[in-house]
Design an enzyme around this catalytic site. Structure first.
Site, short mmCIF file in Angstrom:
data_model
loop_
_atom_site.label_atom_id
_atom_site.label_comp_id
_atom_site.label_asym_id
_atom_site.label_seq_id
_atom_site.Cartn_x
_atom_site.Cartn_y
_atom_site.Cartn_z
N SER A 206 -28.03 19.97 0.30
CA SER A 206 -28.05 19.58 -1.11
C SER A 206 -29.19 20.30 -1.82
CB SER A 206 -28.18 18.05 -1.22
OG SER A 206 -28.12 17.64 -2.58
N THR A 207 -30.21 19.57 -2.28
CA THR A 207 -31.32 20.19 -3.02
C THR A 207 -32.01 21.27 -2.19
OG1 THR A 207 -31.70 18.03 -4.04
CG2 THR A 207 -33.41 19.70 -4.32
N HIS A 233 -23.88 20.11 -2.12
CA HIS A 233 -23.74 19.29 -3.33
C HIS A 233 -23.93 20.19 -4.55
CE1 HIS A 233 -25.14 15.53 -0.88
NE2 HIS A 233 -23.91 15.91 -0.57
N MET A 327 -31.69 15.86 -0.82
CA MET A 327 -32.05 14.48 -1.09
C MET A 327 -31.02 13.54 -0.46
SD MET A 327 -33.27 14.57 -5.10
CE MET A 327 -33.54 12.79 -5.10
N ASP A 330 -26.72 11.84 2.91
CA ASP A 330 -25.36 12.30 3.14
C ASP A 330 -25.35 13.22 4.36
OD1 ASP A 330 -22.62 12.70 2.75
OD2 ASP A 330 -22.96 14.47 1.49
#
Length: 389
Positions: A206-207, A233, A327, A330
């Site tokens: 993600s991030t 993401h 973050m 998940d």
């Protein structure tokens, strides 16, 4: 500890709005603002904020050039604001490559269900990237045209002992086993003896993921022996632009996944934003299923958990799963299902993460068997799947 923020945008209304949202959290203090990229560069040097929020399209100097100069002269975590268009995606990816840490849609309500969620999303992103030593450095050089050019013809199979993929640097003296020590990646791809314990590589992030994925995938050889499935993401408007960028930089093929795609060795499939990517069929003849998800039961679209869970049903333990920077948590439950089938799970180490959320979730739960620095991830993967020295 209060996080100091510099807000940069050519719209006075948007600067006020972002300031009000951020300062509604007692942990955040806006210490300055700028209305163009040139002012942002000068303010960054003087104020030394913990985080900068940055628009892309501005007069005098655009946000991408400003990011590049700030990361060179006064490195600081930078959160970009972007439009949800193909052009906006391309510009945002350029900003990330220049050194920005993360991005949000300029209408950040687009990634939230209501205003309260949107406010929390912006505040959480700023707090997450603040104070990361890994972000206070110059951005990495863009891969050279030689390194990212795909061969004109398919490469022959690599025989044990072949020097078809030569070392770019000599091996370091083996005085330590710490993976985070080398300052630059060393990818060893001299010989190939395929590790039959695996049939697919799965990556969730993600991030900070776009930069991490680019760093890893650009170091893989064209004849990488397994298909790669990736969940990042990212908004729907971004994934095609991101896959096209990676495809142009990498020796392997990279594409945005489409419903019905069959998994092929040496091809990386990126889950489309706003949808779920599942794997169906059987090992050796698996296909991707890309589905709309309007259920509201799953927070992330795409979801690492759902993709990894479907992999566990098709491939069982023959999966090498990797959780990169991001973050939240998940991927933890999907990785747990894979591990229960005998799969191998790795996590990116804390020091090299933009946000140590997703990797920490699998590490703390005892699901991952190894923590690997980003600089060494590609080399470690190649050794694990059969390339080695």
């Amino acid at each position: 500890m209060t996080v100091s923020v510099l807000v940069v945008d050519d719209s006075a209304f948007f600067r006020r709005r972002v300031t009000e949202i951020l300062e509604s959290n007692s942990q955040i203090k806006v210490i300055g603002s700028a209305n163009d990229g040139r002012q942002a560069v000068e303010q960054a040097k003087v104020l030394r904020p913990d985080v900068i929020t940055m628009d892309i399209e501005m007069p005098v100097m655009n946000g991408i050039d400003a990011v590049r100069e700030i990361m060179r002269d006064a490195p600081c975590p930078i959160l970009m604001f972007s439009s949800l268009t193909h052009e906006g995606a391309t510009a945002t990816l350029n900003a990330l490559e220049a050194g920005a840490a993360d991005f949000l849609p300029k209408k950040f309500e687009d990634v939230a269900r209501n205003r309260e969620d949107a406010v929390k999303t912006l505040q959480d992103r700023v707090l997450a990237i603040a104070g990361k030593p890994a972000l206070r450095r110059s951005s990495p050089p863009r891969p050279s045209a030689v390194s990212r050019a795909k061969p004109q013809e398919a490469e022959p199979s690599v025989r044990p002992g072949s020097d078809r993929f030569a070392r770019s640097t000599p091996p370091p003296t083996r005085t330590s086993t710490r993976e985070s020590e080398p300052s630059s990646p060393r990818v060893v791809t001299e010989r190939l003896t395929i590790n039959r314990a695996y049939q697919v590589l799965a990556i969730g992030t993600s991030t900070g993921g776009p930069v991490a994925l680019q760093k890893i995938l650009t170091q893989l050889p064209q004849n990488f022996p397994y298909p790669i499935v990736m969940v990042q993401h990212m908004p729907a408007a971004f994934t095609k632009a991101f896959s096209q960028r990676l495809d142009g930089l990498c020796k392997i093929s990279v594409r945005e996944a489409e419903d019905g795609d069959s998994l092929q060795p040496g091809v990386a499939y990126l889950a489309p934003g706003g949808k779920q990517m599942l794997i169906e069929g059987r090992a050796g003849a698996a296909r991707l299923r890309v589905r709309e998800d309007n259920s509201g039961r799953v927070t992330y679209k795409p979801s690492v958990d759902l993709t990894f869970a479907s992999l566990s049903k098709v491939y069982g333990g023959k999966v090498l799963g990797v959780i990169l920077t991001g973050m939240g948590a998940d991927g933890r439950e999907g990785a747990r299902m894979l591990k229960e089938q005998g799969a191998t799970i790795w996590a990116q180490d804390e020091a090299s993460c933009v946000v140590y959320g997703m990797p920490q979730a699998v590490a703390s739960a005892g699901i991952s068997s190894r923590s690997v620095s980003l600089n060494q991830m590609a080399s470690a993967l190649l050794t694990e799947v059969g390339y080695g020295d």
